[in-house]
Design an enzyme around this catalytic site. Structure first.
Site, short mmCIF file in Angstrom:
data_model
loop_
_atom_site.label_atom_id
_atom_site.label_comp_id
_atom_site.label_asym_id
_atom_site.label_seq_id
_atom_site.Cartn_x
_atom_site.Cartn_y
_atom_site.Cartn_z
N ARG A 43 67.35 90.16 64.18
CA ARG A 43 66.01 89.73 64.60
C ARG A 43 65.62 90.48 65.86
O ARG A 43 66.28 90.39 66.89
CB ARG A 43 66.00 88.23 64.85
CG ARG A 43 64.61 87.66 65.16
CD ARG A 43 64.75 86.21 65.58
NE ARG A 43 65.52 85.46 64.61
CZ ARG A 43 65.03 84.97 63.49
NH1 ARG A 43 63.76 85.14 63.20
NH2 ARG A 43 65.79 84.29 62.66
N SER A 57 61.42 70.29 69.91
CA SER A 57 62.48 69.60 69.18
C SER A 57 63.71 69.38 70.06
O SER A 57 64.31 68.30 70.07
CB SER A 57 62.86 70.39 67.93
OG SER A 57 63.95 69.80 67.26
N GLN A 65 73.19 71.75 67.12
CA GLN A 65 74.26 72.69 66.78
C GLN A 65 74.52 73.60 67.98
O GLN A 65 73.59 74.21 68.52
CB GLN A 65 73.85 73.53 65.57
CG GLN A 65 74.93 74.50 65.11
CD GLN A 65 74.47 75.29 63.89
OE1 GLN A 65 73.34 75.18 63.45
NE2 GLN A 65 75.36 76.11 63.36
N GLY A 87 72.53 81.91 67.48
CA GLY A 87 71.83 80.89 68.26
C GLY A 87 70.88 81.43 69.30
O GLY A 87 70.55 80.74 70.27
N GLU A 88 70.37 82.65 69.09
CA GLU A 88 69.47 83.24 70.10
C GLU A 88 68.21 82.41 70.30
O GLU A 88 67.71 82.28 71.42
CB GLU A 88 69.07 84.67 69.70
CG GLU A 88 70.21 85.65 69.64
CD GLU A 88 70.74 85.81 68.23
OE1 GLU A 88 70.47 84.91 67.41
OE2 GLU A 88 71.44 86.80 67.96
N ARG A 89 67.67 81.84 69.21
CA ARG A 89 66.43 81.07 69.32
C ARG A 89 66.65 79.81 70.16
O ARG A 89 65.79 79.43 70.97
CB ARG A 89 65.90 80.71 67.94
CG ARG A 89 65.45 81.93 67.13
CD ARG A 89 65.10 81.57 65.70
NE ARG A 89 63.87 80.79 65.62
CZ ARG A 89 63.82 79.49 65.30
NH1 ARG A 89 64.94 78.82 65.05
NH2 ARG A 89 62.68 78.87 65.23
N ARG A 90 67.79 79.16 69.98
CA ARG A 90 68.09 77.98 70.81
C ARG A 90 68.22 78.37 72.27
O ARG A 90 67.77 77.64 73.17
CB ARG A 90 69.38 77.32 70.30
CG ARG A 90 69.19 76.40 69.09
CD ARG A 90 70.51 76.12 68.40
NE ARG A 90 70.87 77.22 67.49
CZ ARG A 90 72.09 77.41 67.02
NH1 ARG A 90 73.07 76.61 67.38
NH2 ARG A 90 72.32 78.40 66.19
N ARG A 125 68.33 82.79 57.14
CA ARG A 125 67.09 82.15 57.59
C ARG A 125 65.90 82.76 56.83
O ARG A 125 65.96 83.89 56.36
CB ARG A 125 66.89 82.35 59.09
CG ARG A 125 68.03 81.80 59.94
CD ARG A 125 67.69 81.91 61.40
NE ARG A 125 66.48 81.17 61.71
CZ ARG A 125 66.46 79.87 61.99
NH1 ARG A 125 67.58 79.18 62.01
NH2 ARG A 125 65.34 79.25 62.27
#
Length: 329
Positions: A43, A57, A65, A87-90, A125
């Site tokens: 991404r 959220s 997670q 987990g880059e988006r988190r 994803r």
């Protein structure tokens, strides 16, 4: 179990040492300052609206997670640094919220293992664009096959040509081909044949179109439309609009077809093959190449007229055969 968020007002204890090579994974609460983005992520862009939704959220429900990270060498003395594998988006959403720590599973991973885990996690994803997906799949195949990305493309095209019986079978059924099939079965998104027909052609698009697609200002369908404009001077005004205020695919299609129509109207009219002496079969062959190479069959009127002429020609040929037949007394 949802793990609680770490607010700026709740400091965490010092981070324990990372797991030793070959040891079990360890779940830690790491400071965001210890984390760096992964080198192998497919991404390249992160949608702002999607990150806003994820941040809301996280604020409401906490972290469901933990991140997957691996320890990096060369950090400052006393400061362990970790590369995000998944987990880059988190991570970005947590930065947006102003959080200080996130839960993370720490594993000792080789470069190859980190690449594969990152690719598989991201490719499953649905919000990767088609180019990001294609690049990620090629990198995963290159890793599994031990080839360069260019060699993977050549292998896929060879498999496709063999499956269509265009060339002698040499690759299908080989261990490399079975590896390709296993990778696509694991991903579960599309078959290797569909990948060849719908994703690989993206890499043949002009560089300026690929840049817009990679940046997310152009959809894959829109990129294919703009790719039909081979002259950069024809593409430039539309690309400028795409970067400024992207139109929908339907509007872009209308604009592209308008440009294509204007370009064709400036071309000299197609001339029929020269009437050369020789047998009718040779002249018919020349006509066939001219007609089949053009776009003359889109008009219903032309189709009806051509059908009538073909029927007349068929009757003529049958009549000539009758003329050659022996005469019965």
């Amino acid at each position: 179990m949802t793990l609680p968020l770490s607010s700026p007002a709740s400091p965490r204890p010092a981070t324990p040492p990372a797991p030793t090579a070959g040891g079990p994974a360890v779940t830690l609460h790491l400071s965001l300052t210890q984390l760096v983005m992964g080198r192998y992520r497919p991404r390249q862009r992160f949608d702002a609206a999607a990150l806003d939704a994820l941040a809301r959220s996280l604020a409401s429900h906490g972290v469901a997670q933990p991140l997957l990270v691996r320890p990096l060498e060369g950090g400052e003395p006393g400061e362990g640094r970790y590369e995000i594998v998944a987990g880059e988006r988190r991570y970005l959403a947590a930065q947006q919220l102003g959080l200080t720590h996130l839960p993370a599973v720490v594993r000792r991973l080789s470069d190859e293992a980190a690449l594969e885990l990152s690719l598989v996690e991201n490719l499953q994803r649905e919000d990767l664009n088609e180019l990001e997906q294609a690049e990620g799949v090629l990198r995963l195949l290159a890793l599994r096959l031990g080839r360069e990305v260019g060699g993977v493309r050549s292998l896929l095209y060879r498999m496709d040509n063999e499956a269509k019986h265009k060339v002698t079978q040499q690759v299908l059924g080989s261990e490399d081909a079975r590896t390709v099939e296993r990778v696509f079965a694991e991903l579960g998104t599309l078959s290797w044949a569909s990948f060849v027909s719908t994703r690989l052609p993206l890499f043949s698009l002009p560089p300026d179109v690929l840049e817009a697609l990679r940046a997310g200002v152009l959809s894959a369908a829109g990129a294919r439309l703009l790719g039909r404009l081979r002259d950069p001077a024809d593409r430039a005004p539309l690309l400028a609009e795409v970067w400024d205020a992207p139109p929908g695919d339907a509007e872009l299609r209308r604009r592209v077809l308008t440009v294509l129509g204007a370009s064709r109207s400036q071309l000299p009219a197609a001339q029929p093959p020269a009437a050369q002496p020789g047998p009718p079969a040779a002249r018919l062959t020349a006509w066939a190449h001219t007609l089949l190479g053009g776009r003359r069959w889109r008009s219903p009127a032309r189709q009806a007229r051509a059908q009538a002429l073909l029927e007349e020609l068929a009757q003529l040929l049958c009549a000539e055969e009758d003329d050659d037949a022996p005469v019965t007394p």
